[in-house]
Design a protein around this motif. Structure first.
Motif, PDB file in Angstrom:
ATOM      1  N   UNK A   4       0.896  -1.187   0.137  1.00 39.68           N
ATOM      2  CA  UNK A   4      -0.102   0.077  -0.037  1.00 39.68           C
ATOM      3  C   UNK A   4       0.866   1.046  -0.079  1.00 39.68           C
ATOM      4  N   UNK A   5       0.747   1.998  -0.944  1.00 45.23           N
ATOM      5  CA  UNK A   5       1.465   3.357  -1.164  1.00 45.23           C
ATOM      6  C   UNK A   5       0.562   4.584  -1.143  1.00 45.23           C
ATOM      7  N   UNK A   6       0.705   5.439  -0.301  1.00 48.09           N
ATOM      8  CA  UNK A   6      -0.116   6.610  -0.552  1.00 48.09           C
ATOM      9  C   UNK A   6       0.511   7.872  -0.703  1.00 48.09           C
ATOM     10  N   UNK A   7       0.129   8.442  -1.824  1.00 46.86           N
ATOM     11  CA  UNK A   7       0.859   9.477  -2.313  1.00 46.86           C
ATOM     12  C   UNK A   7       0.040  10.961  -2.047  1.00 46.86           C
ATOM     13  N   UNK A  17      -2.345   0.113  -4.919  1.00 45.53           N
ATOM     14  CA  UNK A  17      -2.334  -1.071  -4.312  1.00 45.53           C
ATOM     15  C   UNK A  17      -1.543  -2.015  -5.121  1.00 45.53           C
ATOM     16  N   UNK A  18      -0.910  -2.879  -4.579  1.00 41.29           N
ATOM     17  CA  UNK A  18       0.008  -3.776  -5.397  1.00 41.29           C
ATOM     18  C   UNK A  18       0.021  -5.222  -4.744  1.00 41.29           C
ATOM     19  N   UNK A  19      -0.461  -6.218  -5.503  1.00 37.30           N
ATOM     20  CA  UNK A  19      -0.633  -7.897  -4.920  1.00 37.30           C
ATOM     21  C   UNK A  19      -2.125  -8.013  -4.956  1.00 37.30           C
ATOM     22  N   UNK A  20      -2.271  -8.816  -3.736  1.00 43.42           N
ATOM     23  CA  UNK A  20      -3.445  -9.454  -3.663  1.00 43.42           C
ATOM     24  C   UNK A  20      -4.344  -8.979  -2.533  1.00 43.42           C
ATOM     25  N   UNK A  32      -5.467   1.448   7.666  1.00 44.18           N
ATOM     26  CA  UNK A  32      -4.742   2.512   7.059  1.00 44.18           C
ATOM     27  C   UNK A  32      -5.763   3.290   6.402  1.00 44.18           C
ATOM     28  N   UNK A  33      -6.906   3.044   5.704  1.00 43.73           N
ATOM     29  CA  UNK A  33      -7.849   3.843   5.126  1.00 43.73           C
ATOM     30  C   UNK A  33      -8.419   4.872   6.061  1.00 43.73           C
ATOM     31  N   UNK A  49      -5.593   0.374  -8.863  1.00 42.81           N
ATOM     32  CA  UNK A  49      -5.725  -0.958  -8.638  1.00 42.81           C
ATOM     33  C   UNK A  49      -4.961  -1.962  -9.711  1.00 42.81           C
ATOM     34  N   UNK A  50      -4.281  -1.080 -10.542  1.00 42.14           N
ATOM     35  CA  UNK A  50      -3.474  -1.549 -11.835  1.00 42.14           C
ATOM     36  C   UNK A  50      -2.706  -2.867 -11.518  1.00 42.14           C
ATOM     37  N   UNK A  51      -2.140  -2.754 -10.351  1.00 44.28           N
ATOM     38  CA  UNK A  51      -1.151  -4.047 -10.071  1.00 44.28           C
ATOM     39  C   UNK A  51      -1.756  -4.931  -9.079  1.00 44.28           C
TER      40      UNK A  51
END
Length: 149
Positions: A4-7, A17-20, A32-33, A49-51
């Motif tokens: 989870x990366x927040x910019x 978001x990356x992964x499952x 986190x949300x 949600x691309x990754x």
């Protein structure tokens, strides 16, 4: 695993978001949300949600909650787009279902009687008449007709 990366930008808060998005990672994203999303100060919120490769039912429920808070989603895979398309408001789905049923009934009420009517016309046109005897082409000895040699 879920990354989870927040910019934070002036006009946007972008979550990548990356992964499952499954099991314990759903809980982590929810936590986190709740912490970070409240402090967005009128900025738009975008979740990329691309990754993401898979979303379980819990993840889908969380994303649906996020979508109700005016969140925009970015999705490139067919699978993720399909998951997001399922969230269409049930009223629209219900209306679409009613429209499909209406046209199905309309076609069934018009096309089926027409096809039965055409079939009955063909059967009356092709049925042998009692006035006419069937034509005889040949005999057993000469099935093709004509003169015997």
């Amino acid at each position: 695993m879920l990354r989870i990366t927040v910019a934070e930008m002036e006009t946007e808060q972008r979550w990548t978001l990356e992964g499952r998005l499954i099991g314990p990672w759903v809980g982590e994203l929810r936590t986190r949300w709740k912490e970070r999303h409240r402090a967005q100060n009128g900025r738009t919120c975008t979740v990329d949600l691309s990754a993401v490769t898979f979303i379980d039912n819990g993840g889908q429920r969380l994303l649906r909650i996020m979508s109700k808070e005016a969140t925009q989603f970015i999705a490139t895979s067919i699978y993720i787009k399909r998951v997001l398309d399922q969230w269409e408001p049930s009223q629209k789905r219900g209306l679409r279902k009613v429209i499909y049923c209406f046209f199905g009934a309309l076609l069934g009420g018009v096309v089926a009687p027409l096809s039965r009517m055409q079939a009955s016309r063909k059967s009356t046109l092709l049925a042998p008449s009692a006035k006419h005897a069937p034509a005889v082409v040949g005999t057993r000895a000469n099935p093709l007709g004509g003169k015997e040699r």
